[in-house]
Design an enzyme around this catalytic site. Structure first.
Site, PDB file in Angstrom:
ATOM      1  N   HIS A  33     -13.581  -4.093  -5.179  1.00  0.00           N
ATOM      2  CA  HIS A  33     -14.507  -3.217  -4.455  1.00  0.00           C
ATOM      3  C   HIS A  33     -15.740  -2.811  -5.251  1.00  0.00           C
ATOM      4  CE1 HIS A  33     -11.246  -3.075  -1.607  1.00  0.00           C
ATOM      5  NE2 HIS A  33     -11.925  -2.302  -0.785  1.00  0.00           N
ATOM      6  N   LYS A  85       0.833  -1.206   0.000  1.00  0.00           N
ATOM      7  CA  LYS A  85       0.000   0.000   0.000  1.00  0.00           C
ATOM      8  C   LYS A  85       0.872   1.262   0.000  1.00  0.00           C
ATOM      9  CE  LYS A  85      -3.900   2.495   1.574  1.00  0.00           C
ATOM     10  NZ  LYS A  85      -5.229   2.507   2.107  1.00  0.00           N
TER      11      LYS A  85
HETATM   12  N1  LIG Z   1      -9.144   5.417   4.917  1.00  0.00           N
HETATM   13  C1  LIG Z   1      -8.933   4.372   4.150  1.00  0.00           C
HETATM   14  O1  LIG Z   1      -8.011   4.344   3.313  1.00  0.00           O
HETATM   15  C2  LIG Z   1      -9.794   3.174   4.310  1.00  0.00           C
HETATM   16  C3  LIG Z   1      -9.485   1.980   3.645  1.00  0.00           C
HETATM   17  C4  LIG Z   1     -10.291   0.860   3.872  1.00  0.00           C
HETATM   18  C5  LIG Z   1     -11.377   0.944   4.746  1.00  0.00           C
HETATM   19  N2  LIG Z   1     -11.640   2.129   5.374  1.00  0.00           N
HETATM   20  C6  LIG Z   1     -12.756   2.242   6.326  1.00  0.00           C
HETATM   21  O2  LIG Z   1     -12.470   1.347   7.404  1.00  0.00           O
HETATM   22  C7  LIG Z   1     -13.712   1.014   8.030  1.00  0.00           C
HETATM   23  C8  LIG Z   1     -13.712  -0.465   8.349  1.00  0.00           C
HETATM   24  O3  LIG Z   1     -12.668  -0.725   9.245  1.00  0.00           O
HETATM   25  P1  LIG Z   1     -12.631  -2.049  10.154  1.00  0.00           P
HETATM   26  O4  LIG Z   1     -12.907  -3.219   9.318  1.00  0.00           O
HETATM   27  O5  LIG Z   1     -11.374  -1.967  10.921  1.00  0.00           O
HETATM   28  O6  LIG Z   1     -13.940  -1.909  11.010  1.00  0.00           O
HETATM   29  P2  LIG Z   1     -14.397  -1.067  12.300  1.00  0.00           P
HETATM   30  O7  LIG Z   1     -13.468   0.007  12.643  1.00  0.00           O
HETATM   31  O8  LIG Z   1     -15.811  -0.725  12.022  1.00  0.00           O
HETATM   32  O9  LIG Z   1     -14.332  -2.176  13.430  1.00  0.00           O
HETATM   33  C9  LIG Z   1     -15.092  -3.359  13.279  1.00  0.00           C
HETATM   34  C10 LIG Z   1     -15.580  -3.889  14.615  1.00  0.00           C
HETATM   35  O10 LIG Z   1     -14.463  -4.418  15.333  1.00  0.00           O
HETATM   36  C11 LIG Z   1     -14.433  -3.845  16.637  1.00  0.00           C
HETATM   37  N3  LIG Z   1     -13.014  -3.854  17.016  1.00  0.00           N
HETATM   38  C12 LIG Z   1     -12.029  -3.062  16.570  1.00  0.00           C
HETATM   39  N4  LIG Z   1     -10.853  -3.463  17.060  1.00  0.00           N
HETATM   40  C13 LIG Z   1     -11.105  -4.526  17.858  1.00  0.00           C
HETATM   41  C14 LIG Z   1     -10.292  -5.388  18.627  1.00  0.00           C
HETATM   42  N5  LIG Z   1      -8.970  -5.256  18.652  1.00  0.00           N
HETATM   43  N6  LIG Z   1     -10.908  -6.373  19.326  1.00  0.00           N
HETATM   44  C15 LIG Z   1     -12.245  -6.549  19.264  1.00  0.00           C
HETATM   45  N7  LIG Z   1     -13.077  -5.786  18.537  1.00  0.00           N
HETATM   46  C16 LIG Z   1     -12.490  -4.787  17.830  1.00  0.00           C
HETATM   47  C17 LIG Z   1     -15.095  -2.500  16.488  1.00  0.00           C
HETATM   48  O11 LIG Z   1     -15.645  -2.073  17.719  1.00  0.00           O
HETATM   49  C18 LIG Z   1     -16.194  -2.818  15.498  1.00  0.00           C
HETATM   50  O12 LIG Z   1     -17.295  -3.382  16.150  1.00  0.00           O
HETATM   51  C19 LIG Z   1     -14.816   1.451   7.088  1.00  0.00           C
HETATM   52  O13 LIG Z   1     -15.411   2.602   7.617  1.00  0.00           O
HETATM   53  C20 LIG Z   1     -14.078   1.791   5.799  1.00  0.00           C
HETATM   54  O14 LIG Z   1     -14.716   2.805   5.078  1.00  0.00           O
HETATM   55  C21 LIG Z   1     -10.865   3.231   5.180  1.00  0.00           C
END
Ligand SMILES: NC(=O)c1ccc[n+]([C@@H]2O[C@H](COP(=O)([O-])OP(=O)(O)OC[C@H]3O[C@@H](n4cnc5c(N)ncnc54)[C@H](O)[C@@H]3O)[C@@H](O)[C@H]2O)c1
Length: 355
Positions: free
Chosen positions: A242, A221
């Protein structure tokens, strides 16, 4: 392990190791104010670790509603006003402890507070090895996901691998979708190594050697975003899987990375038809099945609503559905795909699911 971006200025380190957040004070020592934002679930699972971290030099710690629900204008308003009540200067740092949702949300607070203050990403999910890098931050609008946002590089990324220990299985699968995507962009050797390490769901959930695979994904990345920060060219490759994935995610409500994995197989079918590629689609489909992705969801879908959703994708232009396709593993290209090819590919992936 410490990686470093290679921009001409404003570079930042990416530290990937157990106990990485013990080093937070090294990166926050010079700020007048440090505000820490922690995802609710992370705070519950890791309360003593978070307390130890926030005892030093932290002005205030906020617990944020878990996951995606925080990425709204309502919470943005609430937290930006709270931050302003401390009368901060630009010499302020926000720290985001959570998955991609918290990283995007806090990054957007940082991008807009006083026209921009520093922030540090402390990713706690597998998916966040992707989202914490590259400086895309933002929140959702009623019109769609991530439509309100900015490009704002973090000052550092401290990826503390301890946090992965409390991830539920579905989040591991979701994050692995992005790890696998990075390997497909990298080349056949990366894919073979991953498939040999994680050949079924139990082997994946153990997360053995995940550190090396995450570092490889981060490096892939970094190489892309450093060349094309604002997504004018090769950063689009990161959307592999995607286009169809987002549509499936919207229709079925399965987790993001699960849908991306399905989108990756779909894209292979399209590439075979449109580019005369030679992807062994059945192999990829069987691999997803072995890992336990929800392929049965394909039977609940029909093509027309998915097409409408793909047409709405903000990355589309007027001339058709723009999709990232792999000419071969490690050789991405962006192509306009005609509707009849999309429909035939949909029929093929549904048939695979029935076999
Ligand atoms: N900015 C970017 O370049 C980029 C790239 C890809 C995705 N995203 C964004 O990322 C988001 C998805 O991220 P995600 O998949 O990390 O999901 P998330 O941040 O929504 O977390 C998913 C779930 O896991 C829980 N969680 C987080 N860490 C934990 C841990 N260590 N132990 C237990 N539970 C935990 C959270 O409370 C939540 O319920 C989306 O909003 C997406 O749009 C952004």
């Amino acid at each position: 392990m410490k990686l470093m971006t290679t921009y001409s200025t404003q570079n930042y380190p990416v530290i990937v190791e157990h106990h990485a957040i013990d080093r937070l004070a090294e990166y926050t020592a010079t700020y007048q104010h440090v505000f820490v934002f922690v995802d609710e679930h992370v705070n519950t699972h890791w309360s003593s670790k978070i307390q130890a971290m926030t005892q030093q030099q932290v002005t205030k710690t906020f617990e944020l509603p878990a996951g995606e629900q925080v990425k709204t204008l309502r919470y943005y308003e609430q937290y930006i006003e709270q931050l302003l009540s401390f009368q901060p200067t630009r010499n302020t740092c926000l720290v985001a402890v959570g998955g991609g949702a918290v990283g995007d949300f806090v990054g957007f607070l940082a991008a807009t507070l006083l026209r921009g203050v520093d922030f540090i990403q402390v990713p706690t999910t597998i998916l966040a090895h992707d989202s914490s890098i590259g400086g895309k931050v933002g929140i959702n609008a009623t019109f769609g996901k991530n439509l309100i946002g900015a490009f704002h590089r973090p000052a550092a990324v401290l990826y503390d691998l301890d946090f992965l220990g409390s991830l539920p299985a579905s989040e591991i699968l979701s994050g692995y979708g992005e790890v696998y995507k990075h390997a497909l962009l990298q080349g056949p050797k990366s894919v073979q190594t991953l498939e040999a390490s994680y050949y079924d769901q139990p082997s994946l959930l153990k997360l053995e050697n995940i550190e090396q695979h995450l570092i490889d994904g981060i490096q892939t990345k970094l190489d892309i975003v450093v060349n094309d920060e604002k997504e004018r060219g090769q950063r689009q490759w990161l959307n592999l899987g995607h286009t169809f994935g987002h549509a499936v995610e919207y229709q079925t409500k399965i987790p993001h990375g699960h849908a991306v994995m399905i989108g990756i197989v779909y894209q292979m079918i399209v590439a075979n038809a449109l580019l005369d590629a030679n992807h062994p689609v059945q192999h990829y489909f069987n691999y997803l099945k072995a890992l336990g992705y929800p392929l049965e969801q394909l039977q609940n879908l029909t093509f027309e609503p998915l097409l409408k959703l793909m047409q709405q994708d903000k990355k589309n232009n007027q001339s058709g559905i723009r999709m990232v396709l792999l000419q071969a593993v490690g050789q991405p290209t962006v192509e306009t795909v005609p509707v009849d090819v999309l429909e035939a590919a949909f029929n093929t992936i549904q048939t695979l699911g029935k076999e």
